[in-house]
Structures are given as C-alpha cells and as structure tokens.
Scaffold this motif. Structure first.
Motif, PDB file in Angstrom:
ATOM      1  N   VAL A  32     -16.405  14.071 -62.095  1.00 32.85           N
ATOM      2  CA  VAL A  32     -16.782  15.117 -60.812  1.00 32.85           C
ATOM      3  C   VAL A  32     -17.161  14.136 -59.604  1.00 32.85           C
ATOM      4  O   VAL A  32     -18.046  13.266 -59.933  1.00 32.85           O
ATOM      5  CB  VAL A  32     -18.009  15.870 -61.462  1.00 32.85           C
ATOM      6  CG1 VAL A  32     -18.333  16.620 -59.994  1.00 32.85           C
ATOM      7  CG2 VAL A  32     -17.385  16.859 -62.395  1.00 32.85           C
ATOM      8  N   ALA A  33     -16.755  14.275 -58.483  1.00 27.96           N
ATOM      9  CA  ALA A  33     -17.434  13.704 -57.511  1.00 27.96           C
ATOM     10  C   ALA A  33     -18.093  14.633 -56.507  1.00 27.96           C
ATOM     11  O   ALA A  33     -17.477  15.714 -56.327  1.00 27.96           O
ATOM     12  CB  ALA A  33     -15.985  13.030 -56.531  1.00 27.96           C
ATOM     13  N   LEU A  34     -19.318  14.244 -56.223  1.00 28.30           N
ATOM     14  CA  LEU A  34     -20.266  14.909 -55.092  1.00 28.30           C
ATOM     15  C   LEU A  34     -19.774  14.406 -53.748  1.00 28.30           C
ATOM     16  O   LEU A  34     -20.213  13.154 -53.631  1.00 28.30           O
ATOM     17  CB  LEU A  34     -21.510  15.079 -55.564  1.00 28.30           C
ATOM     18  CG  LEU A  34     -22.193  15.473 -57.059  1.00 28.30           C
ATOM     19  CD1 LEU A  34     -23.426  15.303 -57.176  1.00 28.30           C
ATOM     20  CD2 LEU A  34     -21.552  16.944 -57.276  1.00 28.30           C
ATOM     21  N   ILE A  35     -19.551  15.051 -52.469  1.00 29.08           N
ATOM     22  CA  ILE A  35     -19.037  14.631 -51.564  1.00 29.08           C
ATOM     23  C   ILE A  35     -19.626  15.418 -50.242  1.00 29.08           C
ATOM     24  O   ILE A  35     -19.862  16.560 -50.452  1.00 29.08           O
ATOM     25  CB  ILE A  35     -17.766  14.402 -51.439  1.00 29.08           C
ATOM     26  CG1 ILE A  35     -17.147  13.632 -50.210  1.00 29.08           C
ATOM     27  CG2 ILE A  35     -16.914  15.642 -51.506  1.00 29.08           C
ATOM     28  CD1 ILE A  35     -15.828  13.221 -50.079  1.00 29.08           C
ATOM     29  N   HIS A 203     -12.522  16.712 -60.557  1.00 29.19           N
ATOM     30  CA  HIS A 203     -13.057  17.935 -59.954  1.00 29.19           C
ATOM     31  C   HIS A 203     -13.978  17.614 -58.530  1.00 29.19           C
ATOM     32  O   HIS A 203     -14.626  16.231 -58.921  1.00 29.19           O
ATOM     33  CB  HIS A 203     -13.983  18.517 -60.764  1.00 29.19           C
ATOM     34  CG  HIS A 203     -14.465  19.959 -60.483  1.00 29.19           C
ATOM     35  ND1 HIS A 203     -13.728  21.003 -60.501  1.00 29.19           N
ATOM     36  CD2 HIS A 203     -15.750  20.011 -59.818  1.00 29.19           C
ATOM     37  CE1 HIS A 203     -14.513  22.010 -60.049  1.00 29.19           C
ATOM     38  NE2 HIS A 203     -15.735  21.578 -59.556  1.00 29.19           N
ATOM     39  N   VAL A 204     -13.826  17.929 -57.425  1.00 33.93           N
ATOM     40  CA  VAL A 204     -14.826  17.639 -56.325  1.00 33.93           C
ATOM     41  C   VAL A 204     -15.468  18.609 -55.947  1.00 33.93           C
ATOM     42  O   VAL A 204     -15.105  19.904 -55.736  1.00 33.93           O
ATOM     43  CB  VAL A 204     -13.561  17.118 -54.960  1.00 33.93           C
ATOM     44  CG1 VAL A 204     -14.532  16.734 -53.776  1.00 33.93           C
ATOM     45  CG2 VAL A 204     -12.818  16.013 -55.567  1.00 33.93           C
ATOM     46  N   ALA A 217     -10.116  21.204 -57.948  1.00 36.05           N
ATOM     47  CA  ALA A 217      -9.327  20.033 -58.101  1.00 36.05           C
ATOM     48  C   ALA A 217      -9.126  19.217 -56.625  1.00 36.05           C
ATOM     49  O   ALA A 217      -8.953  20.106 -55.798  1.00 36.05           O
ATOM     50  CB  ALA A 217      -7.910  20.272 -58.671  1.00 36.05           C
ATOM     51  N   PRO A 218      -9.088  17.844 -56.383  1.00 33.33           N
ATOM     52  CA  PRO A 218      -8.914  17.220 -55.152  1.00 33.33           C
ATOM     53  C   PRO A 218      -7.701  18.120 -54.509  1.00 33.33           C
ATOM     54  O   PRO A 218      -7.956  18.401 -53.167  1.00 33.33           O
ATOM     55  CB  PRO A 218      -8.586  15.807 -55.459  1.00 33.33           C
ATOM     56  CG  PRO A 218      -9.203  15.683 -56.964  1.00 33.33           C
ATOM     57  CD  PRO A 218      -8.892  17.047 -57.506  1.00 33.33           C
ATOM     58  N   LEU A 219      -6.398  18.163 -55.236  1.00 34.58           N
ATOM     59  CA  LEU A 219      -5.523  18.712 -54.224  1.00 34.58           C
ATOM     60  C   LEU A 219      -5.430  20.060 -53.815  1.00 34.58           C
ATOM     61  O   LEU A 219      -4.760  20.655 -52.840  1.00 34.58           O
ATOM     62  CB  LEU A 219      -4.093  18.511 -55.094  1.00 34.58           C
ATOM     63  CG  LEU A 219      -3.661  17.135 -55.033  1.00 34.58           C
ATOM     64  CD1 LEU A 219      -2.316  16.982 -55.684  1.00 34.58           C
ATOM     65  CD2 LEU A 219      -3.343  16.646 -53.663  1.00 34.58           C
ATOM     66  N   THR A 220      -6.141  20.852 -54.639  1.00 32.85           N
ATOM     67  CA  THR A 220      -6.509  22.340 -54.294  1.00 32.85           C
ATOM     68  C   THR A 220      -7.381  22.351 -53.183  1.00 32.85           C
ATOM     69  O   THR A 220      -7.291  23.205 -51.966  1.00 32.85           O
ATOM     70  CB  THR A 220      -7.430  22.801 -55.346  1.00 32.85           C
ATOM     71  OG1 THR A 220      -6.605  23.012 -56.622  1.00 32.85           O
ATOM     72  CG2 THR A 220      -7.607  24.419 -54.878  1.00 32.85           C
TER      73      THR A 220
END
Length: 365
Positions: A32-35, A203-204, A217-220
C-alpha cells in the motif's frame, strides 16, 4: 484476511486536527502506498501505525487485535526511515543484528539470519564495513536489512528513497518491489512521488489535509479519478483543466471567449452546468491545422498556437495557447521534431478520455 484495519482514525495536536476519520484496510501481503502533498498527514499516519504517535480517536487493528494503546515494541512492525538511522559506531553486521541481540537470540541463529538477508540484499561482502564507508543506496539496503531480519508482520517505509539521486531511486524502486514479492510481506509505503506509488503499489491511498480523497488500484485512480484533486495529482505530467459550461444539447462543453470552442463529451449532462474539463497531456494528439481533420468530427478538437516545445529525446512536451483558455494546455508526444513554436495546431482527443468535474464541488460528473 486484513493485516491492518484502520477505522475512523483521527489524530490531533491540541486544537489542530491532522488526521480526520481515516478508513483503510490493508490485506495480508499487500503493498500500500500513502501519497499526497507535503503536510497532508501521510507520515503521521504511518507513525500512528508504528505506535510512535498516540491516536486521538478511532480504532487501529493489526491481525484483528486492537493496538490503540499497545507500545511499539509489541506491535511486531518494522520501520525504514528516510534518514537511514544507522548506528555510526557499529559495522553493518552489528547494525542489522542489533534488535536480535537485544532479544538474546542464539548467536548462530543471528548469524544465519544475517547471512541470508545480506545475500538477498547484496550486502554479504559489506558486513565488516562501517556506515560511513557505504554509498547512499547501500545504506538504504542496510536499513531495510535491519527491518527484514526481525521478520515482522508489517513493513513501514517513510519516504526511504527521497535522499537518493534519480537513477538510484529508479533502481531501488525495483529492488524494494522485488523484495516485497520475495518475502510475501505486508508493506505500507509513504511517498510524495506519484511515480513511485503507481509503479510499486497494489493499492494507493491519496491523502489531502488529513483526509482520504480516494483509494484503490493505481490504474483505477488514473483512469477513474473521483475528483479534480486526485485527477491532477495522479499522472505525470499533470492533467490539464479547462473551465467550461455544458451546452444546450447537454452532451457538449463550450469554452473560450468571443468565438467559443465546443468539445463533444459523448454523454448527457445538465445543460448550463459549470464544469472543469480534465484532459491528460498523453491523450491529446497534435495535428497541424493545414492537414485538415481527416474526416474527424470538429468537436473532438481544440485549436491553438504552439507556445513552447521541450524535448527529452524519447518524449516531447508541447505547450499550446488554446483559443479563449487562459492557462497553457500541455501535451506529451512520443518522439521528437513534432512541431515548432508559433505553429497552429488542432488537438484531438477521444471522448472516453475526457474527464468532467463539477465546478463547485470538484467531484467527477
């Protein structure tokens, strides 16, 4: 099974609330990335998971157990900091084995674990060196190795690549992702670099002002942004935004000055609605006006004059002053030698690539 469950979590420093009703579920073995922009609360959220910050409200569970008041040493998480945080007076082997020695684990077990992790990270020939004798990338691998030998439930990364140069960041992105897959670990990664988030994470979570704007999801997030902020934050270069009004027919948008342009949206919206049109630079296709429209419908195109041309070799970034639009519209085009400054262009875009956001709420329509 969810490794981490965060429910309505909040964090305040006195009257200042920095995290507001955060809801995130992290499945086992997920990356998971928190951005988000600086000051949005992503590092604070990571520190609450680690137990370095006391939460003000909500519930935090690890493996189904509530850990709100559990001290960090009992949470079985390992954190990799931005600043490496290596002990300068210890060699690499002692840095990596420090936590195991504190637990009085058998020396042979420690040695076997260190040898295995060092071989995985390419540090097996550096164990006798001191941190000052290593490069930035090597120090970062030592910091990761120190976390790995603990075999924790969760790995926490707090912008670990921000101190590295560009080429080394690209290399280390790949290494961290490979390591995550090899270990089958659960990882939470904080970054302000959306390229890192898009290329590494399963998951972002996009944060702004202490709140979750959107997650998935990143592309979503790239293809279906929920609001103007997420649309502008995800993607490089950033999405172009043009102020417009839905026309009387309900399926076109009008913008510009005395001679407004029209863009066919391919869907029906309420006539007269003030909107933002979102157009990604990579979806805009340049065509010289003198080449004509090749039978394409007029409403698929914007008209403007080339203002700037910047080439990187593999890509060319073109700034276009579109008729009646105050800000420069940026397009990215593969290759070089596409256009020159001062030329008149028509910019084509497919209907499915046009994003429409409400002008007032900035939510997607």
């Amino acid at each position: 099974m969810d490794r981490i469950q965060i429910e309505r979590l909040s964090k305040s420093y006195g009257p200042v609330q920095v995290l507001k009703d955060i809801d995130i579920r992290v499945p086992e073995r997920c990356f998971v990335a928190l951005i988000g922009p600086s000051g949005c609360g992503k590092s604070t959220l990571l520190r609450t998971i680690a137990g370095l910050e006391q939460i003000s409200g909500g519930t935090l569970r690890i493996d189904g157990q509530v850990v709100n008041d559990m001290p960090p040493r009992k949470r079985d998480v390992a954190m990799v900091f931005q600043s490496y945080a290596l002990y300068p007076h210890m060699n690499i082997e002692k840095n990596m084995s420090y936590s195991m020695r504190l637990k009085r684990i058998a020396p042979q077990v420690i040695r076997d674990s260190i040898d295995s992790v060092a071989a995985t990270l390419g540090l097996d020939r550096l164990l006798d060196r001191m941190p000052r004798a290593l490069s930035g990338g090597q120090r970062q691998r030592v910091a990761m190795g120190r976390a790995i030998v603990r075999n924790p439930k969760v790995f926490l990364f707090d912008e670990p690549l921000s101190n590295l140069d560009a080429s080394l960041r690209v290399h280390m992105r790949s290494e961290i992702r490979k390591l995550h897959q090899r270990l089958g670990a659960t990882s939470i990664y904080v970054t302000h670099d959306q390229i890192e988030a898009m290329t590494m994470a399963d998951h972002v979570v996009v944060l702004r002002a202490g709140q979750v704007e959107q997650q998935g999801a990143p592309l979503t997030l790239y293809n279906q942004p929920g609001n103007k902020f997420v649309a502008g934050f995800i993607g490089s270069p950033s999405m172009n935004f043009i102020e417009a009004v839905i026309g009387p027919d309900g399926h076109s948008a009008q913008f510009g000055g005395a001679t407004p342009q029209t863009l066919d949206l391919g869907r029906t919206l309420a006539a007269g609605t003030a909107v933002w049109l979102g157009l990604r630079p990579e979806h805009l296709q340049p065509r010289h006006s003198e080449q004509g429209m090749s039978g394409e419908p007029q409403e698929h195109f914007l008209r403007g004059v080339v203002d700037t041309v910047e080439s990187t070799g593999s890509m060319t970034f073109i700034g276009v002053q579109v008729d009646g639009v105050e800000q420069t519209v940026l397009i990215s085009h593969a290759g070089v030698g596409v256009v020159r400054s001062g030329e008149t262009l028509s910019l084509g875009i497919a209907r499915e690539h046009i994003h429409v956001f409400d002008k007032e709420t900035e939510r997607v329509l």
